[in-house]
Design a protein around this motif. Structure first.
Motif, PDB file in Angstrom:
ATOM      1  N   ASN A 123       0.852  -1.197   0.000  1.00 20.60           N
ATOM      2  CA  ASN A 123       0.000   0.000   0.000  1.00 20.60           C
ATOM      3  C   ASN A 123       0.893   1.255   0.000  1.00 20.60           C
ATOM      4  N   PRO A 124       0.637   2.203  -0.944  1.00 15.92           N
ATOM      5  CA  PRO A 124       1.466   3.415  -1.009  1.00 15.92           C
ATOM      6  C   PRO A 124       1.599   4.135   0.340  1.00 15.92           C
ATOM      7  N   MET A 125       0.584   4.006   1.197  1.00 14.27           N
ATOM      8  CA  MET A 125       0.699   4.628   2.516  1.00 14.27           C
ATOM      9  C   MET A 125       1.916   4.076   3.263  1.00 14.27           C
ATOM     10  N   ILE A 127       4.544   2.656   1.853  1.00 16.22           N
ATOM     11  CA  ILE A 127       5.737   3.075   1.110  1.00 16.22           C
ATOM     12  C   ILE A 127       6.125   4.492   1.537  1.00 16.22           C
ATOM     13  N   GLY A 128       5.113   5.362   1.681  1.00 16.87           N
ATOM     14  CA  GLY A 128       5.363   6.736   2.103  1.00 16.87           C
ATOM     15  C   GLY A 128       5.831   6.837   3.543  1.00 16.87           C
ATOM     16  N   LEU A 129       5.232   6.038   4.415  1.00 18.27           N
ATOM     17  CA  LEU A 129       5.651   6.047   5.828  1.00 18.27           C
ATOM     18  C   LEU A 129       7.080   5.519   5.957  1.00 18.27           C
ATOM     19  N   LEU A 130       7.394   4.521   5.155  1.00 20.98           N
ATOM     20  CA  LEU A 130       8.753   3.961   5.172  1.00 20.98           C
ATOM     21  C   LEU A 130       9.777   5.026   4.776  1.00 20.98           C
ATOM     22  N   ALA A 131       9.392   5.858   3.799  1.00 21.73           N
ATOM     23  CA  ALA A 131      10.325   6.868   3.288  1.00 21.73           C
ATOM     24  C   ALA A 131      10.433   8.085   4.204  1.00 21.73           C
ATOM     25  N   SER A 132       9.366   8.401   4.939  1.00 20.54           N
ATOM     26  CA  SER A 132       9.343   9.706   5.602  1.00 20.54           C
ATOM     27  C   SER A 132       9.278   9.641   7.119  1.00 20.54           C
ATOM     28  N   ASN A 168       9.684  -1.632  -7.321  1.00 20.78           N
ATOM     29  CA  ASN A 168       8.927  -1.253  -6.124  1.00 20.78           C
ATOM     30  C   ASN A 168       9.066  -2.288  -5.013  1.00 20.78           C
ATOM     31  N   LYS A 172      13.615   0.024  -4.629  1.00 19.33           N
ATOM     32  CA  LYS A 172      13.175   1.294  -4.029  1.00 19.33           C
ATOM     33  C   LYS A 172      13.018   1.223  -2.506  1.00 19.33           C
TER      34      LYS A 172
END
Lengths: 282, 282
Positions: A123-125, A127-132, A168, A172
């Protein structure tokens, strides 16, 4: 001299830790960590992976719910199945086996999985939490790579890792995981010029291309640690990205394929399940 | 010889395009692209940025809604203000000026902004979409860097970029944007060993540290393009990461500070607003 990293020994230690965690839930009268895996159709690779997940999870004391849907299931039915699993308190992790049939939009499916049960971080959520943030859920393959590197090298901080591949599911998320370990990270791919030269600059080289035996000694810096995440079929055999004999002339440590990273991924998936379980209980 | 990149010329061209797009909405009897900017307290940097946004946006034919809340506003009130803006069809983009007062959780605020109105890409959903799909919204600073590079170098594919800095607002989204351009990307940071050597390997060097004048010729490869994203105060003056005189001995092209990347960011923010507006209309 070059040495082959004993990944199954790392997996064994991890499994023991997971088994103990699950035992302690049981002895406290709590529920059993439960993974729901959804297979659409009969892709042989997916069937194999599902059966292996079940075997590993049950050997550790967990439970797996196998859901199989026919190839012609509608997108709406699959999304509604996921919705039911999202709402089921007895399910702690959800895994949808990709690839899905062409009439189903994989992005919509990934978006539908509740971020708190999204065991493979699709889930992109996540992926985003992992990055930020320090949170998020990483897919099991890149997490396994980090586990192998930590076990092998100890401190990773400040070391230079070169990743070949920007998918992905591996490249990434690996960027983010290695940055968390304070490594310097270079990402290469099919368009990279002077790939050999860039690859040689890594103290750690991680290849995740799926091009059998492409990586030879010319890609490897003196004494580098080489992690092979590629799996391709060549002459009926599972083959990694590395030409092992050649790579071993330069590398200090290497993983082989089969018997390398893939030996650890299911174990790390189960560790993530136990992490999600603990969060759901807290 | 080294040349200074004329970023305000790039901004001028971009502004003209945005103005025409907004004009065409107007001549078709459509609504005006509207940005809602929320300021909590009176941080002078944020007040300045807000006023500049308003000036630029209005000069392009757009509308800005300024919302100011007092320093002691509760987290709940701020979240509820954002909820109202999410539901307001006349608002196409939402920007919350950071930093927020300490009693407010910035992560919760970022999570509250509707991903479809999240003009500076702070919601983890947009960060994840940016990393894993062709969609998502990137913050305006890294987007400006890419715009400058495309305008200056044309084709970026296969070139090697070195980023110094891994912040959520510049370094990390820049990784994704440069990978989309098919560049080879290296990310460095405070823990990187041999930073000078790694930095010199970049055909493009992007510094986003906020360490005034740290980057000297020793960090720059022969003929490299150097983009300075740092802004610090030194002796009462806004100063970039680069010691410009020194860097110009090695670089082919450089941006200066002030008068560099910062000249373009508000324009790119407005371009994102118009993109969001068009998506909301379609």
């Amino acid at each position: 001299m070059s040495e082959i990293i004993n990944v199954s020994a790392i997996a064994k230690v991890e499994k023991e830790k997971i088994r103990k965690r699950i035992e302690s839930f049981r002895s406290n009268g709590k529920a059993t960590p439960t993974l729901a895996t959804v297979l659409v159709g009969e892709d042989p690779g997916s069937v194999y992976y599902m059966d292996m997940q079940k075997k590993v999870l049950e050997s550790l004391g967990g439970t797996m719910l196998k859901l199989t849907l026919t190839e012609d299931v509608s997108e709406q039915e699959l999304l509604s199945t996921i919705g039911d699993l999202n709402n089921d308190d007895k399910v702690h992790g959800i895994m949808i086996l990709f690839p899905l049939p062409k009439h189903i939009d994989e992005h919509k499916v990934a978006m539908k999985i509740s971020p708190s049960k999204d065991i493979d971080g699709v889930n992109p959520m996540n992926i985003g939490l992992l990055a930020s943030t320090s949170g998020g859920i990483a897919p099991c393959t890149p997490s396994s790579v980090v586990e192998i590197l930590k076990d092998t090298l100890g401190e990773l901080k400040g070391k230079h890792a070169v990743i070949i591949g920007r998918s992905n599911i591996v490249g990434k998320p690996l960027i983010q995981l290695l940055l968390r370990e304070h490594m310097t990270v270079t990402v290469c791919h099919s368009r990279t010029r002077d790939l050999k030269e860039v690859a040689r600059s890594g103290e750690v080289l991680i290849s995740a291309m799926g091009r059998p035996k492409m990586i030879t000694e010319e890609y490897v810096g003196d004494g580098a640690v080489v992690i092979d995440v590629g799996t391709s079929e060549l002459d009926g055999k599972i083959t990694g990205d590395c030409d092992l004999e050649s790579v071993m002339k330069k590398a200090s440590l290497v993983t082989k394929v089969p018997g390398g990273v893939g030996t650890l991924t299911t174990t790390i998936l189960m560790r993530t399940l136990v992490d999600l379980y603990e969060k759901s209980e807290s």
